[in-house]
Scaffold this motif. Sequence first.
Motif, PDB file in Angstrom:
ATOM      1  N   HIS A  65     -58.297  66.605   0.877  1.00 45.04           N
ATOM      2  CA  HIS A  65     -59.495  66.893   1.574  1.00 45.04           C
ATOM      3  C   HIS A  65     -59.719  65.858   2.886  1.00 45.04           C
ATOM      4  CE1 HIS A  65     -60.376  69.270  -1.763  1.00 45.04           C
ATOM      5  NE2 HIS A  65     -61.968  69.413  -1.480  1.00 45.04           N
ATOM      6  N   HIS A 121     -62.647  75.132  -7.089  1.00 46.25           N
ATOM      7  CA  HIS A 121     -61.690  76.323  -6.838  1.00 46.25           C
ATOM      8  C   HIS A 121     -60.475  76.291  -7.730  1.00 46.25           C
ATOM      9  CE1 HIS A 121     -64.423  76.683  -3.365  1.00 46.25           C
ATOM     10  NE2 HIS A 121     -64.400  77.657  -3.641  1.00 46.25           N
ATOM     11  N   CYS A 297     -58.238  77.039   0.711  1.00 44.66           N
ATOM     12  CA  CYS A 297     -57.507  77.606  -0.425  1.00 44.66           C
ATOM     13  C   CYS A 297     -57.877  78.896  -0.651  1.00 44.66           C
ATOM     14  CB  CYS A 297     -58.080  76.623  -1.389  1.00 44.66           C
ATOM     15  SG  CYS A 297     -59.754  76.813  -1.829  1.00 44.66           S
ATOM     16  N   CYS A 357     -57.307  70.630   3.653  1.00 47.65           N
ATOM     17  CA  CYS A 357     -58.551  71.157   3.594  1.00 47.65           C
ATOM     18  C   CYS A 357     -59.145  71.068   5.193  1.00 47.65           C
ATOM     19  CB  CYS A 357     -59.440  70.427   2.604  1.00 47.65           C
ATOM     20  SG  CYS A 357     -58.841  70.591   0.986  1.00 47.65           S
ATOM     21  N   CYS A 360     -62.995  72.876   6.553  1.00 50.76           N
ATOM     22  CA  CYS A 360     -63.512  73.529   5.398  1.00 50.76           C
ATOM     23  C   CYS A 360     -64.346  72.776   4.632  1.00 50.76           C
ATOM     24  CB  CYS A 360     -62.310  73.978   4.527  1.00 50.76           C
ATOM     25  SG  CYS A 360     -63.072  74.916   2.943  1.00 50.76           S
ATOM     26  N   THR A 378     -63.954  79.454   1.953  1.00 54.28           N
ATOM     27  CA  THR A 378     -64.686  79.956   0.449  1.00 54.28           C
ATOM     28  C   THR A 378     -66.029  80.001   0.786  1.00 54.28           C
ATOM     29  OG1 THR A 378     -64.721  77.698   0.197  1.00 54.28           O
ATOM     30  CG2 THR A 378     -62.733  78.771  -0.785  1.00 54.28           C
TER      31      THR A 378
HETATM   32 FE1  F3S Z   1     -60.415  72.439   0.174  1.00 50.10          FE
HETATM   33 FE2  F3S Z   1     -62.008  73.921   0.951  1.00 50.10          FE
HETATM   34 FE3  F3S Z   1     -60.506  74.570  -0.895  1.00 50.10          FE
HETATM   35  S1  F3S Z   1     -62.212  71.946   0.890  1.00 50.10           S
HETATM   36  S2  F3S Z   1     -59.891  72.905  -1.847  1.00 50.10           S
HETATM   37  S3  F3S Z   1     -59.953  74.267   0.989  1.00 50.10           S
HETATM   38  S4  F3S Z   1     -62.834  74.865  -0.780  1.00 50.10           S
END
Ligand code: F3S
Length: 644
Positions: A65, A121, A297, A357, A360, A378
């Motif tokens: 993260h 997730h 992800c 990540c 995101c 996501t």
């Molecule tokens: Fe990371 Fe975003 Fe998935 S923070 S675990 S890529 S929802």
Amino acid sequence: MAYTVAEKILKEHLVEGELKRGTPIAIRIDQTLTQDATGTMAHLEFESIGIPRVKTELSVSYVDHNLLQTDFRNADDHRFLQSIAARFGIWFSRPGNGICHQVHLERFACPGKTLLGSDSHTPTAGGCGMIAIGAGGLDVAMAMAGFPFHLIMPKIIGIRLTGTLPPWVSARDVALEMLRRLSVKGGLGKILEYFGPGVTSLSVPDRATIANLGTEMGATTSVFPSDEVTKAWLVAQGREKDFKEILPDDGARYDEVIEIDLSTLEPLIACPSSPDNVVPVSQVAGRPVSQVIIGSCANSSLRDLLLAAKVLEGRSIHPEVSFEINPGSRQVLENLDDLGYLKPLIHAGARIHQSGCLGCIGMGQAPATGTISLRTFTRNFPGRSGTKNDQVYLCSPEVAVAAAITGKITDPRQLGSPPTIEIPSSFIVNDNMIIPPPEDGSGVEIIRGPNIKPLPQFDPLPEDLKGVVLLKLGDNITTDHIMPAGSKILPLRSNIPAISEYVFSAIDPQFSSRALETKEKGEGVFIVGGENYGQGSSREHAALAPRYLGVRAKLAKSFARIHKANLINFGILPVIFADPADYDRIQAGDRLVFRQVRKALETGRDTIIIEIEGGGEILGRLDLTDRDRRILLAGSLLNLARQA
Ligand code: F3S
């Protein structure tokens, strides 16, 4: 008796209760995963339980993260996580190795097993025939210590897939179609199980994309059968020995069936600022775009990046677009390179980030003010990108790459014939960034930097709960609203006094100081919310930090599942308005008394009278299991575990 896939796996792991919908059950957990944003706290919690080594078949700690190292704190936390993993028998996936869900799918997901992860997730692994559930860090710590996971037996919704996807339409569009039909609340209390002839046309990463996004519908988890496609995935990963066929029995009964004919789907897109705000791409085509990111992800598998690279071969990105790639894992990146498809991405002008990540979760790549960012991520909750009043649209890699070329939202079907994507039958596998734990870790020193602070202690529940409503909020309040993330805040995740200063900071910058003042006067802090309170991530800090500030009860029309569990774990009473109209009778500033709340919990009552000072009484509903009640009475799950 004929069983669904979900029932088969749950039945094998059941340690309490029966598969009767809506009743409490407890299941044995085979595997756990944590990521760094929730993992530092989960590991501190595990340590405080006092067990010498994890009791699961497999526990993995990922660092994905927060990969920015702008001062000592993240680097210190990464060392802490690596050392505590070695100490307690946990595998450690190093920073840069990839997003937990993608790496877990590649290297550890096992059909028929259960997985509990401190990330919402976690259901991504359901694409490989597992029951994989997201939970708060404390629940995961308890599972690592060998305790079962408690939940209410969900309904099992069968999604019957027929047909095959048309050109330029991909697994992401199946998930968007589900979100369009079900909304962000439609999966609450449900397992989404995919079946039918259309399933075999979807690869395991495709299935993982769909399972991943079940989280955005609030589902407990999503699951696919384990079949020949699953076997091929495991063979490609060099893990054929992990294969086990799990199909629904003939005559298996679902609580409800949703039909999707894949051949009728078209490219879809979720508009700002909710993942269920879904329309056909053609409806918003032409809007100018300043940023496109493929990653997260949900959509960063080898197939997704190959698609982007092949479409970009011989083309260049639009001069007004920043085109960015977050590979899901180092394995994805290495295989992409081996196939010769990293070059077309670089050549076209893509900005390649490390596997993780990143953007995101607002860790960089915030979009420019007043412009559109198109992402395969996501969720697009307001401000999550790091830019106030952002305009984030969510879509498939196909739609994303089309916009990177044209500079505007574009139906990819306008690009001519889609490229042919061939996935190798065997991947380059290199686990040198995954560190197995030593046989005996008892001598390993846990390295604690100055950023790791001790866990706060919480008092048991008092006889009467008295206090003040400090905030009244509307529907669909997310964990981002409660406890924001981002590069300033994430490094504080193991320092509860410091991170607490950011609770509700976007809604009320004075909230934390007002709450602490109230707490110091010996009064409880209450929050009032609408429907689906606490949707979004599994972030237990959204319960832990408010509890530290003195929040003792939340009153809402309904709660999101993981957040409600986190509230209970940290001793915050979740109360549902027995009559939703009573929401209008309480205002911020009102003083409330939950009279004889201990007695209500001890005697199993499912309602409670709440006195509004100067405004009469309302009835609150306590939707709690016996175990929830014991946790709340003890003041937290850790208090209860220590009493055991
Ligand atoms: Fe990371 Fe975003 Fe998935 S923070 S675990 S890529 S929802």
